[in-house]
Design a protein around this motif. Structure first.
Motif, PDB file in Angstrom:
ATOM      1  N   PRO A   1       0.776  -1.240   0.000  1.00  0.00           N
ATOM      2  CA  PRO A   1       0.000   0.000   0.000  1.00  0.00           C
ATOM      3  C   PRO A   1       0.804   1.283   0.000  1.00  0.00           C
ATOM      4  O   PRO A   1       0.285   2.310  -0.406  1.00  0.00           O
ATOM      5  CB  PRO A   1      -0.836  -0.111   1.284  1.00  0.00           C
ATOM      6  CG  PRO A   1      -0.133  -1.116   2.126  1.00  0.00           C
ATOM      7  CD  PRO A   1       0.499  -2.066   1.167  1.00  0.00           C
ATOM      8  N   PRO A   2       2.099   1.333   0.455  1.00  0.00           N
ATOM      9  CA  PRO A   2       2.800   2.617   0.445  1.00  0.00           C
ATOM     10  C   PRO A   2       2.889   3.258  -0.922  1.00  0.00           C
ATOM     11  O   PRO A   2       3.203   4.439  -1.029  1.00  0.00           O
ATOM     12  CB  PRO A   2       4.186   2.267   0.980  1.00  0.00           C
ATOM     13  CG  PRO A   2       3.958   1.107   1.866  1.00  0.00           C
ATOM     14  CD  PRO A   2       2.890   0.312   1.169  1.00  0.00           C
ATOM     15  N   ALA A   3       2.659   2.497  -1.999  1.00  0.00           N
ATOM     16  CA  ALA A   3       2.678   3.105  -3.328  1.00  0.00           C
ATOM     17  C   ALA A   3       1.616   4.190  -3.442  1.00  0.00           C
ATOM     18  O   ALA A   3       1.690   5.076  -4.277  1.00  0.00           O
ATOM     19  CB  ALA A   3       2.439   2.033  -4.390  1.00  0.00           C
TER      20      ALA A   3
ATOM     21  N   GLU B   1       0.365   9.231  -1.810  1.00  0.00           N
ATOM     22  CA  GLU B   1      -0.358  10.466  -2.067  1.00  0.00           C
ATOM     23  C   GLU B   1      -1.736  10.447  -1.417  1.00  0.00           C
ATOM     24  O   GLU B   1      -2.279  11.488  -1.051  1.00  0.00           O
ATOM     25  CB  GLU B   1      -0.489  10.680  -3.572  1.00  0.00           C
ATOM     26  CG  GLU B   1       0.845  10.944  -4.273  1.00  0.00           C
ATOM     27  CD  GLU B   1       0.656  11.162  -5.762  1.00  0.00           C
ATOM     28  OE1 GLU B   1      -0.505  11.077  -6.205  1.00  0.00           O
ATOM     29  OE2 GLU B   1       1.644  11.422  -6.452  1.00  0.00           O
ATOM     30  N   GLY B   2      -2.298   9.250  -1.253  1.00  0.00           N
ATOM     31  CA  GLY B   2      -3.586   9.154  -0.582  1.00  0.00           C
ATOM     32  C   GLY B   2      -3.512   9.608   0.862  1.00  0.00           C
ATOM     33  O   GLY B   2      -4.419  10.280   1.367  1.00  0.00           O
ATOM     34  N   PHE B   3      -2.404   9.260   1.559  1.00  0.00           N
ATOM     35  CA  PHE B   3      -2.230   9.719   2.935  1.00  0.00           C
ATOM     36  C   PHE B   3      -2.032  11.230   2.973  1.00  0.00           C
ATOM     37  O   PHE B   3      -2.565  11.910   3.845  1.00  0.00           O
ATOM     38  CB  PHE B   3      -1.027   9.028   3.581  1.00  0.00           C
ATOM     39  CG  PHE B   3      -1.247   7.576   3.866  1.00  0.00           C
ATOM     40  CD1 PHE B   3      -2.254   7.156   4.712  1.00  0.00           C
ATOM     41  CD2 PHE B   3      -0.435   6.604   3.283  1.00  0.00           C
ATOM     42  CE1 PHE B   3      -2.454   5.811   4.982  1.00  0.00           C
ATOM     43  CE2 PHE B   3      -0.626   5.262   3.547  1.00  0.00           C
ATOM     44  CZ  PHE B   3      -1.643   4.867   4.392  1.00  0.00           C
TER      45      PHE B   3
ATOM     46  N   ALA C   1      -0.883   5.370  10.944  1.00  0.00           N
ATOM     47  CA  ALA C   1      -0.663   4.437  12.052  1.00  0.00           C
ATOM     48  C   ALA C   1      -1.563   3.218  11.921  1.00  0.00           C
ATOM     49  O   ALA C   1      -1.156   2.085  12.224  1.00  0.00           O
ATOM     50  CB  ALA C   1      -0.905   5.147  13.385  1.00  0.00           C
ATOM     51  N   ARG C   2      -2.785   3.440  11.454  1.00  0.00           N
ATOM     52  CA  ARG C   2      -3.702   2.313  11.276  1.00  0.00           C
ATOM     53  C   ARG C   2      -3.183   1.367  10.193  1.00  0.00           C
ATOM     54  O   ARG C   2      -3.275   0.141  10.314  1.00  0.00           O
ATOM     55  CB  ARG C   2      -5.087   2.843  10.910  1.00  0.00           C
ATOM     56  CG  ARG C   2      -6.184   1.788  10.955  1.00  0.00           C
ATOM     57  CD  ARG C   2      -7.528   2.416  10.616  1.00  0.00           C
ATOM     58  NE  ARG C   2      -7.837   3.490  11.529  1.00  0.00           N
ATOM     59  CZ  ARG C   2      -8.074   4.737  11.155  1.00  0.00           C
ATOM     60  NH1 ARG C   2      -8.017   5.068   9.879  1.00  0.00           N
ATOM     61  NH2 ARG C   2      -8.367   5.651  12.047  1.00  0.00           N
TER      62      ARG C   2
ATOM     63  N   LEU D   1       6.247   2.106   5.156  1.00  0.00           N
ATOM     64  CA  LEU D   1       5.317   3.031   5.796  1.00  0.00           C
ATOM     65  C   LEU D   1       5.973   3.893   6.867  1.00  0.00           C
ATOM     66  O   LEU D   1       5.462   4.979   7.183  1.00  0.00           O
ATOM     67  CB  LEU D   1       4.158   2.255   6.431  1.00  0.00           C
ATOM     68  CG  LEU D   1       3.068   1.735   5.491  1.00  0.00           C
ATOM     69  CD1 LEU D   1       2.142   0.790   6.229  1.00  0.00           C
ATOM     70  CD2 LEU D   1       2.279   2.886   4.900  1.00  0.00           C
ATOM     71  N   LEU D   2       7.069   3.438   7.442  1.00  0.00           N
ATOM     72  CA  LEU D   2       7.672   4.161   8.563  1.00  0.00           C
ATOM     73  C   LEU D   2       8.028   5.610   8.224  1.00  0.00           C
ATOM     74  O   LEU D   2       7.782   6.513   9.043  1.00  0.00           O
ATOM     75  CB  LEU D   2       8.898   3.408   9.085  1.00  0.00           C
ATOM     76  CG  LEU D   2       8.601   2.229  10.021  1.00  0.00           C
ATOM     77  CD1 LEU D   2       9.883   1.548  10.463  1.00  0.00           C
ATOM     78  CD2 LEU D   2       7.814   2.704  11.235  1.00  0.00           C
ATOM     79  N   PRO D   3       8.645   5.915   7.057  1.00  0.00           N
ATOM     80  CA  PRO D   3       8.917   7.325   6.762  1.00  0.00           C
ATOM     81  C   PRO D   3       7.651   8.182   6.725  1.00  0.00           C
ATOM     82  O   PRO D   3       7.657   9.325   7.188  1.00  0.00           O
ATOM     83  CB  PRO D   3       9.592   7.268   5.381  1.00  0.00           C
ATOM     84  CG  PRO D   3      10.177   5.897   5.296  1.00  0.00           C
ATOM     85  CD  PRO D   3       9.218   5.012   6.014  1.00  0.00           C
TER      86      PRO D   3
END
Length: 695
Positions: free
Chosen positions: A571-573, A576-578, A654-655, A670-672
């Motif tokens: 999911p990190p791809a 931009e959604g976050f 975080a979720r 996801l950590l960065p």
């Protein structure tokens, strides 16, 4: 009369000759709307010596009735004693006072009096008169009370909203409050149903499987009967579980009906056999009749039909003490190639119902009355489910009943003609034929009982099985030897099924083409795609259908290796959604400020940056120490903290870390994003002006 003020008369002073002139006072005070009362400070009890018409109108007393009396007569049962004492001391001491006191009119009606008392001194400086000015502020007080009540109600509503915010936080940033509330309720229900499904299906796998194993051993006829009853009851329990899990979909209009061919008579017979022992234990008869013109086989949803009959027969036996229960089935109209209308009746000789009880019988969570619930138990959900299921199958359900004369439940459904006569399902008590292909299978299953059960059943089918208890052990086993297939439980400690499948697909060499079938107690259809995206060839839910599993394994192993699925991208791809999620939720902060007060909220917000950094540190430590469970726990805590205090972007990242805590590759990516979200959120919170403006 000359209204020009006399220069020799001091402002607000009475004549210096100690004589109170009513005529002069009347001329001055007649036009005022405030009630004026003059008390004699030299006489004990400070009696009233004068009042104007406005005071008479306010109190309902005439001046003659009040003359010479202490104004304590205006007090009543709800007059505040402390306010009355304050007024009494001011009058006794001749000191000024301004207060609001609840007084009572002559007719007993209460009114709020805004009273101001001032002393008037004589030439020697001694208090001679006490002048009170009164204004009826009852309407104002009522308006203020209405406003306070509205504010209190608003505060209570805000507090309730805050209490519900923990359940609504996952969806709040995606839509307005009303839509988010509905979506979150649906998600909460789905999470609960998924958890309940998993927790119940895992032991159900053992119950059903052990029954199958017992049927494959040497048993006498009585023992076979016991095991068959056990197996049948377990099947029924599983059907009930499935229907309860579907109830939310029924409410949402999302129920999906199955369409398969089945034998009508056999279904009714199965219901009778299931309840025969229970009926006999109460001394009741249980019979069934199927009209001759009824088709033997039809196409529809036998599970849903069995559910309806199960509920109706169970209730009939429960509420019947003498006599019996009868099931009737007929088809009023049949025609080849068209829908078939089937009618069922379940009649009993039980306690019956009143018209009022019948009127609300099919409502969810409702029983006939409180005494019924106390005596017979139950949730009152069964008949509501029956109504929804019958309507979904194109029919309706009704009841006729009278107190003491039993009840008859009738319902209709629509089915289609059977496409072919269903073949008989092989009896599991008969030894299964040896499969043409014997597979070498690696089983990864953390539950000891299910691991033993599945291994035994696969061995009985003719396969060879090596079993391990978690995903990491499965990866280690694949390094040491070759297997035809991996049977992978999706919920395991250390390394779950999804992470294991992705690790296999991304590895080098032939092992990446390993056939993988996932198994899970998670029966929610919307979760299937998530499991399949991990790189599975196929996916089955527990309890396991052994014949279907055997067929599926042989089919999957026979597929070309080049067609093995590729796991979905992490999911990190979609970073931009976050970034599109706001750092601060204005609506949430406004609700918190209203519920908690600005000062309390600001105090809590000052604590959040330190708490967020503490959880972020715990996530890093768990990641470095290869402790995925600790990592997930810290991420879950951080997500809840952020959501509760209106930080939706931090909550979302975080979720995501929590949901993929066992996938090291995803967590690393996801950590960065998590670190940046913590830094940006803390920076905004530490600037009070920015937070105030955001809210």
């Amino acid at each position: 009369m000359d209204h020009t003020p006399s220069p020799s008369l001091p402002h607000a002073a009475l004549p210096q000759d100690d004589v109170l002139t009513p005529t002069m006072l009347a001329e001055v005070l007649e036009a005022t709307g405030a009630g004026i009362a003059v008390l004699d400070a030299r006489q004990g009890g400070t009696p009233l010596v004068y009042c104007n018409p406005a005071f008479e109108e306010m109190t309902g007393y005439t001046a003659a009735e009040l003359a010479g009396r202490n104004l304590a007569l205006l007090r009543g049962p709800d007059t505040d004693p402390r306010t009355a004492d304050t007024l009494r001391r001011a009058l006794d001491e001749g000191t000024p006072a301004a207060l609001e006191i609840l007084n009572y009119r002559k007719d007993g009606a209460p009114f709020w009096n805004a009273l101001s008392v001032r002393p008037v001194r004589d030439a020697a400086g001694a208090v001679r008169w006490l002048v009170g000015s009164s204004i009826d502020i009852t309407r104002q007080r009522r308006s203020e009370q209405d406003l306070r009540d509205a504010q209190d109600q608003l505060t209570r509503l805000a507090a309730e909203t805050f209490a519900l915010a923990e359940d609504l936080d996952r969806a709040r940033e995606e839509a307005d409050t009303a839509r988010v509330a509905a979506e979150n309720a649906s998600r909460a229900k789905s999470r609960f149903l998924a958890m309940m499904s998993h927790e119940l299906r895992t032991p159900m796998t053992a119950v059903l499987g052990m029954g199958d194993l017992l049927l494959g051993t040497a048993l006498n006829e009585q023992q076979k009967g016991f095991v068959n009853t056990l197996r049948s009851s377990a099947d029924t329990l599983l059907d009930l579980l499935n229907d309860i899990l579907d109830f939310s979909k029924i409410e949402a209009g999302q129920l999906e009906l199955e369409e398969i061919d089945f034998a009508l008579g056999r279904l009714v017979e199965d219901v009778v056999q299931l309840f025969q022992v229970r009926a006999a234990a109460k001394g009741l008869s249980l019979t069934a009749s199927v009209a001759d013109e009824t088709p033997a086989f039809v196409r529809g949803d036998p599970t849903r039909l069995r559910q309806v009959l199960f509920n109706l027969v169970s209730n009939a036996i429960k509420f019947t003490e003498r006599g019996g229960v009868e099931i009737c089935l007929w088809a009023p109209h049949t025609a080849d190639g068209e829908d078939i209308l089937l009618r069922f009746e379940v009649a009993d000789t039980g306690i019956g119902m009143t018209p009022e009880q019948r009127g609300r019988l099919f409502e969810a969570f409702v029983q006939a009355d409180a005494s019924t619930s106390r005596k017979y138990g139950g949730t009152g959900l069964g008949l509501a489910i029956c109504r929804h299921l019958v309507q979904a199958m194109g029919g309706e359900i009704t009841v006729t009943s009278e107190p003491g004369d039993g009840s008859t439940f009738g319902f209709s459904i629509r089915v289609r003609p059977a496409q072919s006569v269903p073949r008989r399902t092989p009896d599991l008590k008969d030894p299964a034929p040896q499969p043409v292909v014997s597979l070498h299978i690696l089983l990864a299953e953390d539950n000891d009982i299910n691991r033993m059960l599945i291994s035994t059943m696969l061995t009985r089918m003719g396969h060879r099985v090596d079993a391990v208890g978690d995903g990491r052990a499965a990866l280690a086993a694949l390094q040491g030897r070759s297997y035809d297939l991996l049977l992978l439980d999706m919920e395991m400690p250390v390394l779950d099924g999804g992470s294991t499948a992705r690790a296999i697909r991304r590895s080098a060499g032939p092992v990446a083409q390993m056939p993988i079938i996932g198994i899970s107690a998670d029966a929610l259809p919307e979760h299937r795609d998530r499991h399949m995206a991990c790189g599975l060839d196929e996916y089955m839910t527990k309890p396991v259908d052994w014949e279907a599993l055997d067929t599926l394994m042989l089919e999957v192993v026979g597929r070309p290796r080049t067609q093995r699925p590729v796991p979905a991208a992490a999911p990190p791809a979609a970073a931009e959604g976050f970034l599109g999620i706001p750092l601060i939720d204005r609506v949430k902060l406004s609700e918190l400020r209203l519920a908690l007060g600005a000062e309390s909220l600001e105090g809590m917000l000052r604590l959040m940056p330190e708490a967020a950094l503490r959880e972020l540190s715990a996530i890093h430590a768990a990641f470095q120490g290869d402790r995925p469970r600790d990592l997930g726990h810290a991420a879950h805590t951080l997500a809840g903290l952020a959501a509760n205090f209106g930080a939706p972007r931090l909550a979302a990242v975080a979720r995501a870390v929590n949901e993929r805590h066992a996938d090291a590759e995803t967590v690393a990516a996801l950590l960065p994003l998590l670190e940046q979200a913590v830094a940006d959120t803390n920076r905004l919170i530490e600037d009070p002006d920015a937070v105030q403006g955001a809210a």
